[in-house]
Design an enzyme around this catalytic site. Structure first.
Site, PDB file in Angstrom:
ATOM      1  N   LYS A   1      -0.970  -8.133  -1.981  1.00 59.82           N
ATOM      2  CA  LYS A   1      -0.462  -6.762  -2.155  1.00 59.82           C
ATOM      3  C   LYS A   1      -0.494  -6.075  -0.808  1.00 59.82           C
ATOM      4  O   LYS A   1      -1.513  -6.094  -0.113  1.00 59.82           O
ATOM      5  CB  LYS A   1      -1.358  -6.020  -3.151  1.00 59.82           C
ATOM      6  CG  LYS A   1      -1.188  -4.520  -3.159  1.00 59.82           C
ATOM      7  CD  LYS A   1      -1.714  -3.957  -4.456  1.00 59.82           C
ATOM      8  CE  LYS A   1      -2.749  -2.882  -4.234  1.00 59.82           C
ATOM      9  NZ  LYS A   1      -3.289  -2.397  -5.512  1.00 59.82           N
TER      10      LYS A   1
ATOM     11  N   LYS B   1       0.212  -2.413   1.267  1.00 62.66           N
ATOM     12  CA  LYS B   1       0.390  -0.982   1.077  1.00 62.66           C
ATOM     13  C   LYS B   1       1.649  -0.563   1.828  1.00 62.66           C
ATOM     14  O   LYS B   1       1.903  -1.054   2.935  1.00 62.66           O
ATOM     15  CB  LYS B   1      -0.829  -0.226   1.620  1.00 62.66           C
ATOM     16  CG  LYS B   1      -2.126  -0.518   0.852  1.00 62.66           C
ATOM     17  CD  LYS B   1      -2.168   0.209  -0.478  1.00 62.66           C
ATOM     18  CE  LYS B   1      -3.521   0.013  -1.177  1.00 62.66           C
ATOM     19  NZ  LYS B   1      -3.602   0.770  -2.446  1.00 62.66           N
TER      20      LYS B   1
ATOM     21  N   GLU C   1       3.910  -0.668  -6.995  1.00 61.27           N
ATOM     22  CA  GLU C   1       2.856   0.076  -7.683  1.00 61.27           C
ATOM     23  C   GLU C   1       2.929   1.556  -7.326  1.00 61.27           C
ATOM     24  O   GLU C   1       3.020   1.912  -6.149  1.00 61.27           O
ATOM     25  CB  GLU C   1       1.503  -0.523  -7.254  1.00 61.27           C
ATOM     26  CG  GLU C   1       0.330  -0.015  -8.060  1.00 61.27           C
ATOM     27  CD  GLU C   1      -0.974  -0.672  -7.600  1.00 61.27           C
ATOM     28  OE1 GLU C   1      -0.927  -1.722  -6.944  1.00 61.27           O
ATOM     29  OE2 GLU C   1      -2.029  -0.102  -7.895  1.00 61.27           O
TER      30      GLU C   1
ATOM     31  N   ASP D   1      -0.549   3.034 -11.718  1.00 60.17           N
ATOM     32  CA  ASP D   1      -1.973   3.033 -11.388  1.00 60.17           C
ATOM     33  C   ASP D   1      -2.493   4.456 -11.645  1.00 60.17           C
ATOM     34  O   ASP D   1      -2.965   4.766 -12.751  1.00 60.17           O
ATOM     35  CB  ASP D   1      -2.142   2.597  -9.919  1.00 60.17           C
ATOM     36  CG  ASP D   1      -3.553   2.719  -9.367  1.00 60.17           C
ATOM     37  OD1 ASP D   1      -4.438   3.269 -10.041  1.00 60.17           O
ATOM     38  OD2 ASP D   1      -3.789   2.267  -8.220  1.00 60.17           O
TER      39      ASP D   1
ATOM     40  N   LYS E   1      -8.174   0.345 -13.837  1.00 60.16           N
ATOM     41  CA  LYS E   1      -9.373   0.534 -13.022  1.00 60.16           C
ATOM     42  C   LYS E   1     -10.421   1.205 -13.901  1.00 60.16           C
ATOM     43  O   LYS E   1     -10.139   2.244 -14.512  1.00 60.16           O
ATOM     44  CB  LYS E   1      -9.068   1.416 -11.805  1.00 60.16           C
ATOM     45  CG  LYS E   1      -8.193   0.746 -10.768  1.00 60.16           C
ATOM     46  CD  LYS E   1      -7.849   1.684  -9.627  1.00 60.16           C
ATOM     47  CE  LYS E   1      -7.003   0.970  -8.586  1.00 60.16           C
ATOM     48  NZ  LYS E   1      -6.449   1.903  -7.588  1.00 60.16           N
TER      49      LYS E   1
HETATM   50 MG   LIG Z   1      -2.829   1.389  -6.398  1.00 52.43          MG
END
Ligand SMILES: [Mg+2]
Length: 358
Positions: free
Chosen positions: A149, A151, A201, A226, A250
């Protein structure tokens, strides 16, 4: 605790972490939890200092001396709006304690599957240069991680993803924007469709489900939510509106295991795959994430990775380790399955407060 390497998202750079660990004690047995908020209120409204006050002034006084079950421990603080990470730090500690008192692994206590290994991905922050990013990705791919992943933010997106994809044509690749875009950027985000990303995301605002539905209709790349999903009701709404095709869970964001289980169940019934997100946790939060990842809906590699990627020394023993096949072996001992390194913990501890029924 200083990070081995700074971590940059669209919010800024983190060089070290101030973390709160929660210890709940019953009959001489301790359960441990971690508050997963950042040092500043940028990911959501919480930060380390706000969580400290919430735990000290609201949650601990209500919990001390009470008979609780992990399944309903979160209801103790149900009247508090928001602050799910502070609440979650307490709630997950109750689950760990309950599992230890029952003499079973935490993953079994939450209803996880008998899975010996969970597949792992890594999250790589924004770097100083694209060359540096490619070098980091190569290191992680060589280490065996199953999914990368990266950013992104405006200006560090299309060209960077294009270069990464050109370098690594077949890896499972995804991008996390941490709410750095708006619907005015549809064309920019559409341009990412050609790079065969597993998902993008949280491209839009942290609290915006409806705009994500508009964006998802315009993109072929699946959107993963998220920040938007703080409870199972919001997960159901997002799925109903077509705002995402994947959800990241999460523990802190949803306030602990009980709500995480409900989000998982909503997604599982709707055929929406989930995976476990990371918040630069210490070994305690990392161990809770390993347990969470054993639930049957966790079919995609999560952000649960090795302790040594983040810390020179972790607060648990042994550390969380990742095999050359990119998997973590689920521990078999009671509770979250690792020991606390209490000596090290004492050496890095900045504050300690104990509340008892007396
Ligand atoms: Mg995230």
């Amino acid at each position: 605790m200083p990070l081995v390497h700074f971590f940059e998202t669209s919010f800024g750079r983190t060089y070290s972490r101030d973390m709160i660990l929660v210890e709940v004690v019953s009959n001489g047995v301790s359960g441990w939890g971690e508050v997963t908020c950042g040092e500043h209120p940028f990911y959501n409204e919480e930060w380390t200092e706000s969580a400290w006050l919430l735990l000290k002034n609201y949650i601990a006084p209500k919990a001390a001396g009470k008979t609780l079950e992990a399944q309903t421990a979160g209801q103790l603080s149900a009247g508090i709006r928001g602050h799910k990470m502070a609440q979650g730090g307490f709630e997950v500690a109750c689950w760990d304690l309950q599992a230890r008192l029952n003499g079973v692994p935490l993953w079994r206590e939450i209803g996880g599957e008998t899975r010996f290994e969970i597949p792992c991905g890594v999250s790589i922050g924004i770097q100083d240069s694209v060359d540096q990013l490619i070098e980091k990705i190569r290191l992680e791919v060589d280490a065996g991680y199953r999914r990368i992943k990266m950013k992104i933010k405006p200006g560090w997106d299309i060209d960077v993803v294009a270069r990464v994809r050109a370098e690594f044509s077949s890896i499972l690749l995804m991008a996390d924007a941490n709410s750095a875009y708006t619907l005015a950027d549809v064309d920019r985000l559409k341009a990412l469709d050609e790079f065969n990303l597993m998902m993008i995301e949280q491209p839009l605002a942290h609290d915006e489900i409806i705009d994500h539905a508009t964006l998802q209709a315009a993109l072929s790349t699946p959107i993963c939510l998220d920040e938007c999903i703080r409870n199972s009701h919001q997960a159901a709404q997002a799925i109903r509106l077509g705002a995402c095709r994947i959800i990241n869970i999460k523990l802190g964001r949803v306030g602990g295991f009980a709500e995480a289980l409900r989000v998982h169940d909503v997604c599982f019934q709707a055929g929406i795959p989930v995976w476990c997100g990371g918040m630069l946790e210490s070994g305690v939060g990392r161990a809770h994430n390993v347990a969470l990842s054993t639930l049957p809906g966790f079919t995609l590699p999560g952000d649960v990775s090795a302790s040594k990627r983040y810390w020179k020394r972790d607060v648990i023993d042994p550390w969380v380790e990742v095999s050359s096949e990119g998997t973590i072996t689920v521990p078999g001992g009671p509770g979250f399955g690792y020991h606390l390194d209490l000596d090290f913990l004492a050496s890095v501890r900045a504050r300690l407060e104990t509340l008892s029924p007396q």
